[in-house]
Design a protein around this motif. Structure first.
Motif, mmCIF file in Angstrom:
data_model
loop_
_atom_site.group_PDB
_atom_site.id
_atom_site.type_symbol
_atom_site.label_atom_id
_atom_site.label_comp_id
_atom_site.label_asym_id
_atom_site.label_seq_id
_atom_site.Cartn_x
_atom_site.Cartn_y
_atom_site.Cartn_z
ATOM 1 N N ILE A 80 0.854 -1.191 0.000
ATOM 2 C CA ILE A 80 0.000 0.000 0.000
ATOM 3 C C ILE A 80 0.888 1.237 0.000
ATOM 4 O O ILE A 80 0.670 2.187 -0.735
ATOM 5 C CB ILE A 80 -0.978 -0.010 1.197
ATOM 6 N N ARG A 83 2.363 1.819 -3.336
ATOM 7 C CA ARG A 83 1.312 1.866 -4.354
ATOM 8 C C ARG A 83 1.285 0.621 -5.234
ATOM 9 O O ARG A 83 1.169 0.691 -6.448
ATOM 10 C CB ARG A 83 1.438 3.144 -5.192
ATOM 11 N N ARG A 166 -6.637 1.769 5.163
ATOM 12 C CA ARG A 166 -5.386 1.241 4.606
ATOM 13 C C ARG A 166 -4.161 1.581 5.439
ATOM 14 O O ARG A 166 -3.131 0.955 5.289
ATOM 15 C CB ARG A 166 -5.178 1.780 3.198
ATOM 16 N N SER A 206 -8.059 -1.141 -2.210
ATOM 17 C CA SER A 206 -6.782 -0.434 -2.221
ATOM 18 C C SER A 206 -5.940 -0.896 -3.398
ATOM 19 O O SER A 206 -5.151 -0.151 -3.959
ATOM 20 C CB SER A 206 -6.028 -0.698 -0.919
ATOM 21 N N GLU A 209 -7.322 1.426 -5.960
ATOM 22 C CA GLU A 209 -7.277 2.861 -5.714
ATOM 23 C C GLU A 209 -5.886 3.397 -5.357
ATOM 24 O O GLU A 209 -5.613 4.572 -5.573
ATOM 25 C CB GLU A 209 -8.313 3.232 -4.650
ATOM 26 N N ASP A 210 -5.036 2.547 -4.801
ATOM 27 C CA ASP A 210 -3.684 3.017 -4.473
ATOM 28 C C ASP A 210 -2.664 2.548 -5.501
ATOM 29 O O ASP A 210 -1.474 2.574 -5.252
ATOM 30 C CB ASP A 210 -3.258 2.482 -3.097
#
Ligand SMILES: [Zn+2]
Ligand SMILES: [Zn+2]
Ligand SMILES: [Zn+2]
Ligand SMILES: [Zn+2]
Ligand SMILES: [Zn+2]
Ligand SMILES: [Zn+2]
Ligand SMILES: [Zn+2]
Length: 537
Positions: A80, A83, A166, A206, A209-210
């Motif tokens: 996370i 990314r 997250r 995540s 989205e990350d």
């Protein structure tokens, strides 16, 4: 994605001969365009369906867990933070070492001895609420900090509701360690099972989205898919649901327009569409200014201007000002026309207005063409059904050759090229206008570049219209000779058109934008095969 040599949708019996009707605006295919073997444009994007999202994420987690012998929640924290770039994790690991890697991401890997030692005493005083609680009512995180379950649970619920699932950090002062997701899940699900589920979904999402390489498909209503790319984010993709979009800005596929240009164009359109009537009216007045003939304010007869003087006189005797069209007195000096209020200040104001009108006129020029080609594209997409019927009609006839691939590949080439052409208008609007590059090109340079571009654009346009006309012809009713002639023309024109698209894109990349070093205007490379279809993961 630097492959521009691939050659798609081409006929097996590609026609290499000269095109006999070779007049102006028509161009022979470049020699490199004559090869038919599909070297293929790299396929590098994948569609991730809802069902495969977990597996895709697990796969990346596993790679990191294997390399660093980590538990899943630590691997997730790392990913996370970086990314979901597994390569980045490996690079940091190699370059900075494992300690720095963990520290930057907030991962605490403490020896289990230390963890178990905190459970020795049977009663613990929680440093948050100052209650004395038994050891089994407390939880110790990887960083070694121990608090009562009640305090942890409250902390987690606040963070999850706050959208911070997250990266939920430890409660201890100045401790930035990320809490163990398993422990969070256990504690929260006792109090609020639904929230625990939400927490799991946040962690799962995540991954999209990350993650710079994964994006949700922008379809409305949402198809539920995400797209993952391997290479350059400046590319155009087609989701399994059929939607084509620009991966970088999630708008419709818009090359050879850059994302910035496209966004500006949409804004401009929005602004101008609020006053379509106003545009029409303004265009007329721009027209009026441009014309060499204007009508007399008194009798409305047309009056022609001779020479530079802006005081003109109608045959009826009425003098008027050429710039504003208003009636004036006859006498004038260098600075002032009798009975007329075109003073110095107003003249400047007039120039200002004229500039605005010219700018609007300019916009209308590009907008009208963009709009016209958009309409053509729609009409041509609808042509497909009719072409299928023509092919069916041809197949029922007793001809020697039964190969009619050229009909549909010709149609494909037509729509593909039309797409490039229509987006080349907003591109040109910004490329040669004042908005973006005014300070980076002299006006001479601008003119040279514009001529270069327009030559190619017009050549492309001519060939597209020809191809369109040929495909409209009732060739299913032609005799065999005429049919064969049409076939050759369509095959040849398809190849020429594809090459012109390539050429135009190369020109934009290397000659127009290249020297400006505009890192902000990166354009998805031209692909003969069109927008890349994402393959299943
Ligand atoms: Zn407490
Ligand atoms: Zn801590
Ligand atoms: Zn989709
Ligand atoms: Zn874009
Ligand atoms: Zn008159
Ligand atoms: Zn004069
Ligand atoms: Zn005037």
């Amino acid at each position: 994605m630097g492959d521009d040599s691939g050659y798609g949708n081409c006929d097996d019996e590609f026609y290499n001969g000269a095109y006999d009707d070779n007049d102006e605006g028509f161009e022979e295919p470049d020699s490199d365009g004559e090869s038919c073997g599909s070297i293929g444009e790299a396929f590098s994007c994948k569609v991730i369906r809802k069902e495969s999202l977990l597996a895709a994420q697990k796969n990346d987690l596993q790679r990191v867990m294997d390399l660093l012998s980590l538990k899943e929640h630590h691997a997730r924290t790392l990913l996370i933070h970086y990314r979901w770039d597994v390569d980045k994790v490996f690079t940091v690991f190699v370059e900075k070492g494992v300690e720095q890697l963990y520290k930057e991401a907030g991962v605490s890997v403490v020896e289990s001895e230390y963890l178990s030692s905190s459970h020795v005493s049977s009663n613990i005083s929680c440093e948050i609420c100052y209650e004395d609680v038994s050891a089994n009512e407390t939880t110790t995180m990887d960083c070694g900090h121990c608090f009562c379950n009640e305090c942890w649970t409250k902390h987690f619920i606040v963070k999850i509701n706050d959208g911070q699932s997250r990266r939920i950090t430890c409660m201890a002062d100045k401790c930035y360690s990320i809490c163990d997701e398993g422990k969070i899940r256990n504690l929260v699900s006792v109090r609020d099972p639904q929230l625990a589920e939400k927490f799991d979904n946040f962690l799962l999402e995540s991954y999209i989205e990350d993650n710079e390489r994964v994006k949700w498909c922008p379809s409305v209503p949402h198809c539920g898919n995400a797209i993952r790319i391997e290479n350059d984010k400046y590319c155009e993709v087609e989701c399994a649901c059929g939607l084509q979009f620009c991966f970088n800005c999630l708008s419709e596929a818009h090359s050879p327009c850059s994302c910035v240009m496209w966004e500006l164009w949409l804004k401009k359109q929005e602004k101008e569409s609020e006053s379509v009537d106003w545009i029409k009216k303004e265009s007329e007045s721009v027209d009026w200014i441009m014309k060499n003939v204007k009508s007399c304010p008194k009798c409305h007869k047309p009056v022609e201007k001779n020479g530079g003087c802006n005081l003109v006189q109608c045959v009826c005797g009425q003098p008027f000002c050429w710039l504003c069209g208003n009636a004036t007195g006859l006498e004038h000096t260098w600075t002032r026309i009798a009975n007329h209020e075109c003073g110095r200040y107003k003249d400047e104001h007039g120039q200002e207005i004229e500039r605005a009108r010219k700018e609007l006129w300019r916009y209308t020029h590009y907008y009208n063409r963009y709009q016209a080609h958009t309409e053509s594209l729609k009409a041509e997409e609808n042509m497909k059904e009719k072409l299928h019927q023509k092919v069916a009609a041809l197949e029922s006839r007793e001809f020697k050759t039964k190969d009619y691939i050229w009909v549909l590949s010709g149609h494909y080439r037509l729509t593909r090229a039309r797409q490039i052409l229509l987006y080349s208008y907003p591109f040109a609007y910004f490329m040669f206008g004042d908005e973006l590059f005014k300070n980076e090109m002299s006006s001479e340079e601008n003119t040279i570049k514009q001529n270069l571009f327009e030559d190619q654009q017009q050549q492309l346009e001519t060939n597209i219209e020809r191809l369109s006309m040929l495909l409209e012809e009732p060739f299913d009713k032609f005799d065999e000779d005429k049919l064969s002639e049409t076939r050759m023309k369509i095959i040849n024109l398809s190849a020429v058109t594809d090459n012109l698209c390539k050429k135009l894109s190369n020109c934009i990349e290397s000659e127009l934008l290249g020297p400006l070093q505009q890192a902000t205007h990166i354009i998805a490379p031209y692909r003969s095969n069109g927008v890349e279809k994402a393959s299943e993961l």
